[in-house]
Design a protein around this motif. Structure first.
Motif, PDB file in Angstrom:
ATOM      1  N   VAL A  18      17.304   4.600   8.032  1.00 56.52           N
ATOM      2  CA  VAL A  18      16.328   5.136   8.956  1.00 56.52           C
ATOM      3  C   VAL A  18      15.647   3.969   9.651  1.00 56.52           C
ATOM      4  O   VAL A  18      15.040   3.125   9.005  1.00 56.52           O
ATOM      5  N   SER A  45      13.288   4.136  12.115  1.00 53.72           N
ATOM      6  CA  SER A  45      11.999   4.410  12.721  1.00 53.72           C
ATOM      7  C   SER A  45      10.931   3.517  12.109  1.00 53.72           C
ATOM      8  O   SER A  45      11.084   2.973  11.035  1.00 53.72           O
ATOM      9  N   SER A  55       8.208   4.442  10.915  1.00 55.31           N
ATOM     10  CA  SER A  55       7.641   5.101   9.747  1.00 55.31           C
ATOM     11  C   SER A  55       8.777   5.689   8.926  1.00 55.31           C
ATOM     12  O   SER A  55       9.621   6.406   9.444  1.00 55.31           O
ATOM     13  N   PHE A  56       8.780   5.382   7.622  1.00 52.01           N
ATOM     14  CA  PHE A  56       9.878   5.819   6.772  1.00 52.01           C
ATOM     15  C   PHE A  56       9.362   6.723   5.676  1.00 52.01           C
ATOM     16  O   PHE A  56       8.376   6.418   4.995  1.00 52.01           O
ATOM     17  N   THR A  57       9.983   7.876   5.509  1.00 49.35           N
ATOM     18  CA  THR A  57       9.670   8.752   4.386  1.00 49.35           C
ATOM     19  C   THR A  57      10.971   9.192   3.744  1.00 49.35           C
ATOM     20  O   THR A  57      11.988   9.372   4.422  1.00 49.35           O
ATOM     21  N   GLU A  77      11.656  12.027   2.604  1.00 45.63           N
ATOM     22  CA  GLU A  77      12.056  13.364   3.035  1.00 45.63           C
ATOM     23  C   GLU A  77      13.018  13.350   4.209  1.00 45.63           C
ATOM     24  O   GLU A  77      13.744  14.312   4.447  1.00 45.63           O
ATOM     25  N   GLN A  78      13.034  12.262   4.978  1.00 43.53           N
ATOM     26  CA  GLN A  78      13.929  12.177   6.120  1.00 43.53           C
ATOM     27  C   GLN A  78      15.387  11.993   5.723  1.00 43.53           C
ATOM     28  O   GLN A  78      16.281  12.201   6.538  1.00 43.53           O
ATOM     29  N   LEU A  79      15.631  11.586   4.490  1.00 46.86           N
ATOM     30  CA  LEU A  79      16.973  11.184   4.082  1.00 46.86           C
ATOM     31  C   LEU A  79      17.829  12.374   3.673  1.00 46.86           C
ATOM     32  O   LEU A  79      17.310  13.384   3.189  1.00 46.86           O
ATOM     33  N   ARG A  91      13.325   0.677   1.554  1.00 45.96           N
ATOM     34  CA  ARG A  91      13.894   1.914   2.068  1.00 45.96           C
ATOM     35  C   ARG A  91      15.207   2.256   1.374  1.00 45.96           C
ATOM     36  O   ARG A  91      15.962   1.370   0.992  1.00 45.96           O
ATOM     37  N   ARG A 133       4.866   4.770   3.020  1.00 50.45           N
ATOM     38  CA  ARG A 133       5.053   4.379   4.403  1.00 50.45           C
ATOM     39  C   ARG A 133       5.185   2.866   4.463  1.00 50.45           C
ATOM     40  O   ARG A 133       4.366   2.154   3.891  1.00 50.45           O
TER      41      ARG A 133
END
Length: 434
Positions: free
Chosen positions: A17, A19, A21-23, A25-27, A410, A432
């Motif tokens: 990812v 971006s 901002s990394f979370t 949940e995005q994965l 990440r 974050r």
């Protein structure tokens, strides 16, 4: 039974990812396979497990012949390019460039040929070379000893690696470092300055990578580097009383040591007779390349941001076997000289006694059955080595299914929500980082 059953719930191909901002949940999510080994074995034709001694011996003879021819051609390099007629034709500078180019070609191909012989020894160690155990041990002992590998000692630890692969608690090699191993604070909503832990310059990173490629196998044999961290200090493959071995295996370790001591005697005497520089040119540099290729192959087999590692009851043999990745390693050269050891390694972890010449066909059946649980990469291997070394830094201290995190903390894949019961993993979902 079909291969569509229980594919992992990956919503997209796992990519980093990018971006700001990394979370977590995005994965994309990952769910471990639930097939049994008997179900997976039933998907592979029985005849692919059959070992033909004659076929193994033909490959061995081919490798030995190639090594001898390459050695003979190398003996002609200096006399040829130092002839007066050649230096006059090419100029002294041109002849010297041609001479070094010829030596580089010899080292490259002899290194690959020697690595192929090492792979034959590896096949013997698994019993995949022949159904006759004595044939395997004699050939494997000679092949590995000639390439400075203690055959029986390494065979024992390598067998346990296969039996426990991808188990954080029990695997024998390439055990990931954890967050606490590196002194990184526990994941939380607070910002962590990962630059403080991984802010190395590219030059320093390259130096450390080269050190790994040339010294990692020796460090593993002598110091248990990258092995289990709970083993006692000074654990190594040469101590018959090491925790790596049982009392019944003591004599096998001693026999391996005798082989290595014989090699020491042989190299010392060869250096006395023909000269140190000759031994280094003909044998030393190709052997160093064997170490490089072997470490590179195994490292890239077992290390990737998409590959899970398991703890506790989440680990099973088949899940561990699937935690490997096939790679297009040097194209035709990797297939021809290295006996497909890198191209079809996943199926080897499922069925270590399957001969290498059947792994291509077996991989097609395995891939059809396990679907997205099969991993393959066609990324150029030197780029893959650099990316993997920079990205795969640590795993979380807790959690039964964990993935590598990179230099910025990440991940690229996350375990399915039903597996994320640990508060540290849950907290990391709120993390974050820039």
């Amino acid at each position: 039974m079909t291969g569509d059953r229980n594919l992992p719930r990956l919503q997209a191909t796992p990519t980093m990812v990018e971006s700001t901002s990394f979370t977590v949940e995005q994965l994309p999510e990952f769910t471990p396979m639930t097939w049994t080994m008997s179900e997976i074995r039933s998907a592979i034709p029985v005849q692919l497990h059959v070992r033909h001694t004659w076929k193994g011996l033909l490959f061995l003879a081919r490798d030995v012949l190639m090594a001898a021819v390459a050695w003979k051609l190398a003996s002609l390099i200096d006399p040829t390019f130092r002839r007066v007629s050649v230096t006059q034709s090419l100029t002294p500078f041109g002849a010297e460039v041609a001479r070094w180019s010829a030596w580089l070609a010899y080292w490259w191909f002899q290194g690959l040929i020697f690595t192929g012989l090492w792979v034959i020894g590896h096949e013997c160690g698994h019993g995949a070379f022949s159904s006759n155990k004595h044939v395997c041990n004699v050939i494997g002992y000679i092949a590995h000893t000639l390439l400075w590998t203690p055959y029986f000692s390494w065979q024992i630890s390598h067998h346990r690696h296969h039996s426990n692969h991808a188990s954080v608690e029990r695997d024998e090699v390439y055990v990931p470092k954890t967050r606490s191993d590196l002194g990184i604070p526990r994941a939380s909503s607070n910002r962590i300055d990962y630059e403080e832990y991984f802010g190395d310059t590219p030059i320093y990173t390259l130096f450390m990578l080269l050190r790994q490629q040339l010294l990692a196998f020796l460090a593993y044999l002598l110091l248990n580097a990258s092995g289990q961290k709970h083993y006692p200090k000074w654990t190594n493959h040469f101590d018959p009383d090491s925790i790596l071995f049982t009392k019944r295996q003591r004599n096998a370790v001693i026999l391996s040591n005798i082989g290595i001591l014989t090699m020491v005697w042989g190299v010392v005497n060869a250096s006395r007779i023909w000269g140190v520089s000759e031994v280094i040119e003909y044998y030393g540099i190709p052997w160093l390349l064997v170490t490089h290729w072997f470490v590179m192959i195994t490292y890239l087999h077992h290390t990737d941001m998409e590959l899970p590692h398991y703890r506790n009851k989440q680990w099973t043999f088949q899940r561990g076997a699937a935690t490997t990745i096939d790679r297009n390693f040097l194209g035709w050269q990797g297939r021809f000289f290295l006996h497909d050891v890198a191209h079809y390694h996943v199926v080897h972890h499922f069925f270590p006694m399957m001969p290498f010449y059947n792994t291509q066909e077996a991989t097609s059946h395995l891939r059809s059955f396990i679907g997205d649980h099969y991993r393959y990469s066609d990324k150029p291997v030197f780029k893959a080595l650099w990316d993997t070394y920079n990205n795969c830094q640590f795993i979380e201290d807790e959690g039964d299914v964990v993935f590598y995190r990179d230099r910025r903390g990440r991940a690229t894949v996350r375990p399915a929500a039903s597996l994320c019961t640990d508060p540290v993993v849950d907290a990391s979902a709120r993390e974050r980082t820039m």
